[in-house]
Design a protein around this motif. Structure first.
Motif, PDB file in Angstrom:
ATOM      1  N   TRP A  94       0.076 -12.532   6.916  1.00 11.65           N
ATOM      2  CA  TRP A  94       0.322 -11.403   5.657  1.00 11.65           C
ATOM      3  C   TRP A  94       1.322 -12.088   4.605  1.00 11.65           C
ATOM      4  O   TRP A  94       0.913 -11.902   3.520  1.00 11.65           O
ATOM      5  N   GLN A  95       2.306 -12.714   5.283  1.00 14.20           N
ATOM      6  CA  GLN A  95       3.239 -13.591   4.073  1.00 14.20           C
ATOM      7  C   GLN A  95       2.456 -14.377   3.185  1.00 14.20           C
ATOM      8  O   GLN A  95       2.650 -14.546   2.137  1.00 14.20           O
ATOM      9  N   ASN A  96       1.742 -15.338   3.975  1.00 18.98           N
ATOM     10  CA  ASN A  96       0.956 -16.428   3.299  1.00 18.98           C
ATOM     11  C   ASN A  96       0.047 -15.659   2.243  1.00 18.98           C
ATOM     12  O   ASN A  96       0.053 -16.102   0.998  1.00 18.98           O
ATOM     13  N   HIS A  97      -0.442 -14.529   2.833  1.00 18.42           N
ATOM     14  CA  HIS A  97      -1.602 -13.808   1.704  1.00 18.42           C
ATOM     15  C   HIS A  97      -0.710 -13.227   0.449  1.00 18.42           C
ATOM     16  O   HIS A  97      -1.145 -13.209  -0.622  1.00 18.42           O
ATOM     17  N   HIS A  98       0.500 -12.638   0.732  1.00 16.55           N
ATOM     18  CA  HIS A  98       0.997 -11.946  -0.403  1.00 16.55           C
ATOM     19  C   HIS A  98       1.866 -13.014  -1.316  1.00 16.55           C
ATOM     20  O   HIS A  98       1.853 -12.473  -2.482  1.00 16.55           O
ATOM     21  N   MET A  99       2.157 -14.073  -0.547  1.00 11.91           N
ATOM     22  CA  MET A  99       2.901 -15.093  -1.605  1.00 11.91           C
ATOM     23  C   MET A  99       1.852 -16.099  -2.227  1.00 11.91           C
ATOM     24  O   MET A  99       2.010 -16.282  -3.796  1.00 11.91           O
ATOM     25  N   ASP A 100       0.842 -16.484  -1.746  1.00 17.54           N
ATOM     26  CA  ASP A 100      -0.302 -17.474  -2.061  1.00 17.54           C
ATOM     27  C   ASP A 100      -1.257 -16.700  -2.876  1.00 17.54           C
ATOM     28  O   ASP A 100      -1.614 -17.383  -3.897  1.00 17.54           O
ATOM     29  N   THR A 101      -1.825 -15.515  -2.411  1.00 20.12           N
ATOM     30  CA  THR A 101      -2.769 -15.005  -3.055  1.00 20.12           C
ATOM     31  C   THR A 101      -2.426 -13.965  -4.354  1.00 20.12           C
ATOM     32  O   THR A 101      -2.926 -13.883  -5.265  1.00 20.12           O
TER      33      THR A 101
ATOM     34  N   ASP B 282       0.652 -13.678  -5.401  1.00 17.70           N
ATOM     35  CA  ASP B 282       1.848 -14.248  -5.985  1.00 17.70           C
ATOM     36  C   ASP B 282       2.995 -13.351  -5.881  1.00 17.70           C
ATOM     37  O   ASP B 282       3.630 -13.508  -7.036  1.00 17.70           O
ATOM     38  N   TRP B 283       3.443 -12.763  -4.938  1.00 16.71           N
ATOM     39  CA  TRP B 283       4.583 -12.151  -4.865  1.00 16.71           C
ATOM     40  C   TRP B 283       5.739 -13.024  -4.147  1.00 16.71           C
ATOM     41  O   TRP B 283       5.440 -14.007  -3.717  1.00 16.71           O
ATOM     42  N   SER B 284       6.786 -12.584  -4.298  1.00 20.26           N
ATOM     43  CA  SER B 284       8.114 -13.182  -3.819  1.00 20.26           C
ATOM     44  C   SER B 284       8.237 -13.480  -2.276  1.00 20.26           C
ATOM     45  O   SER B 284       8.752 -14.520  -1.700  1.00 20.26           O
ATOM     46  N   ASP B 285       7.499 -12.546  -1.633  1.00 19.38           N
ATOM     47  CA  ASP B 285       7.750 -12.726  -0.131  1.00 19.38           C
ATOM     48  C   ASP B 285       6.548 -11.731   0.629  1.00 19.38           C
ATOM     49  O   ASP B 285       5.956 -10.890  -0.271  1.00 19.38           O
ATOM     50  N   ILE B 286       6.731 -11.651   1.833  1.00 17.42           N
ATOM     51  CA  ILE B 286       5.858 -10.696   2.441  1.00 17.42           C
ATOM     52  C   ILE B 286       6.334  -9.209   1.779  1.00 17.42           C
ATOM     53  O   ILE B 286       7.762  -9.022   1.651  1.00 17.42           O
ATOM     54  N   ALA B 287       5.483  -8.268   1.953  1.00 20.93           N
ATOM     55  CA  ALA B 287       6.071  -7.130   1.142  1.00 20.93           C
ATOM     56  C   ALA B 287       6.896  -5.860   1.779  1.00 20.93           C
ATOM     57  O   ALA B 287       7.539  -5.429   0.788  1.00 20.93           O
ATOM     58  N   TYR B 288       6.924  -5.929   3.183  1.00 18.91           N
ATOM     59  CA  TYR B 288       7.715  -5.045   3.610  1.00 18.91           C
ATOM     60  C   TYR B 288       9.003  -5.537   3.994  1.00 18.91           C
ATOM     61  O   TYR B 288       9.453  -6.610   3.874  1.00 18.91           O
ATOM     62  N   GLN B 289       9.988  -4.581   4.637  1.00 15.96           N
ATOM     63  CA  GLN B 289      11.313  -4.756   5.020  1.00 15.96           C
ATOM     64  C   GLN B 289      11.295  -5.146   6.295  1.00 15.96           C
ATOM     65  O   GLN B 289      12.028  -5.952   6.693  1.00 15.96           O
ATOM     66  N   GLU B 290      10.626  -4.451   7.435  1.00 14.60           N
ATOM     67  CA  GLU B 290      10.633  -4.743   8.521  1.00 14.60           C
ATOM     68  C   GLU B 290       9.219  -4.392   9.085  1.00 14.60           C
ATOM     69  O   GLU B 290       8.549  -3.248   8.639  1.00 14.60           O
ATOM     70  N   ALA B 291       8.979  -4.795  10.365  1.00 16.31           N
ATOM     71  CA  ALA B 291       7.721  -4.360  10.863  1.00 16.31           C
ATOM     72  C   ALA B 291       8.106  -4.142  12.278  1.00 16.31           C
ATOM     73  O   ALA B 291       9.242  -4.460  13.100  1.00 16.31           O
ATOM     74  N   ILE B 292       7.280  -3.218  12.954  1.00 18.64           N
ATOM     75  CA  ILE B 292       7.558  -2.560  14.532  1.00 18.64           C
ATOM     76  C   ILE B 292       6.352  -2.542  14.940  1.00 18.64           C
ATOM     77  O   ILE B 292       5.190  -1.987  14.630  1.00 18.64           O
ATOM     78  N   ASP B 293       6.282  -3.037  16.118  1.00 17.80           N
ATOM     79  CA  ASP B 293       4.775  -3.221  16.860  1.00 17.80           C
ATOM     80  C   ASP B 293       4.954  -2.132  18.054  1.00 17.80           C
ATOM     81  O   ASP B 293       5.805  -1.310  18.366  1.00 17.80           O
ATOM     82  N   GLN B 294       3.757  -2.314  18.715  1.00 20.92           N
ATOM     83  CA  GLN B 294       3.502  -1.164  19.893  1.00 20.92           C
ATOM     84  C   GLN B 294       4.489  -1.073  20.986  1.00 20.92           C
ATOM     85  O   GLN B 294       4.695  -0.052  21.638  1.00 20.92           O
TER      86      GLN B 294
END
Length: 223
Positions: free
Chosen positions: A52-59, A61-73
């Motif tokens: 997701w970070q690659n998509h946000h930055m490379d596709t 053209d954002w500065s980083d992955i969009a979210y602040q933190e992630a939490i899994d199950q």
């Protein structure tokens, strides 16, 4: 709950970060990834985050992955931009300025687990500790201009039920003071022992005082 840093997840360096202003922040938005499969291991979640970070930055053209933190199950927490950094996930500059963004890694058809829910409450409490004016917990669709189905009906239902609200700290209960009866019961044997000792030494004035004190305490106990 285990906290995984950006380095542990293998994220790329950010191309820039803007700090959130505590005076502006009024809440935090919950998101889901709308992914096609499910992730049940730390390694699997980390691989998704890197993608997701690659998509946000490379596709995008954002500065980083969009979210602040992630939490899994499993209740694990993954550092992304960080709680203090403005997200790029909420829809536009205005809502990104006013709301944080947590990504809940919930797959299709999955219900958020108790571990995910508890970890989310803890991270919202950490967010509020940084941003004291923040009190709203919303789904992405509630604030995104134009709307969206994110974060899905299961997460949105838990928001409505208050399941993600941090629990207020319970004040410590004051120590119970001994009752008058318990105090009297504790003192009488000591006075009786002192009176016997006084009588053996033929200390009549002291013995009379102790006798009066014992009589008075026994009346209190019987009252």
């Amino acid at each position: 709950m285990t906290y995984y840093s950006r380095a542990k997840t293998g994220l790329r360096p950010t191309r820039g970060a803007t700090a959130l202003n505590p005076a502006d922040v009024e809440g935090i938005a919950l998101h889901w990834p709308a992914m096609s499969g499910r992730a049940h291991t730390v390694a699997g979640v980390q691989a998704l985050l890197r993608g997701w970070q690659n998509h946000h930055m490379d596709t995008n053209d954002w500065s980083d992955i969009a979210y602040q933190e992630a939490i899994d199950q499993a209740g694990n927490v993954y550092e992304l931009r960080g709680l203090g950094v403005r997200s790029g996930a909420n829809g536009d500059a205005d809502v990104n300025r006013r709301f944080g963004a947590l990504l809940l890694v919930v797959g299709p058809g999955e219900q958020p687990t108790a571990a995910l829910t508890a970890a989310t409450r803890e991270r919202i409490a950490a967010h509020r500790a940084r941003f004291p004016k923040s009190r709203r917990i919303v789904g992405h669709g509630q604030i995104r201009p134009g709307g969206t189905q994110c974060p899905g009906p299961a997460v949105q239902g838990l928001i409505g039920a208050g399941s993600f609200n941090p629990q207020p700290a319970q004040p410590a209960k004051p120590a119970r003071k001994p009752s008058r009866g318990r105090l009297v019961d504790a003192v009488i044997p000591k006075l009786a022992k002192a009176r016997r000792r006084s009588a053996r030494t033929d200390n009549k004035p002291r013995t009379r005082k102790l006798t009066r004190a014992l009589t008075w305490l026994r009346k209190i106990k019987e009252a």
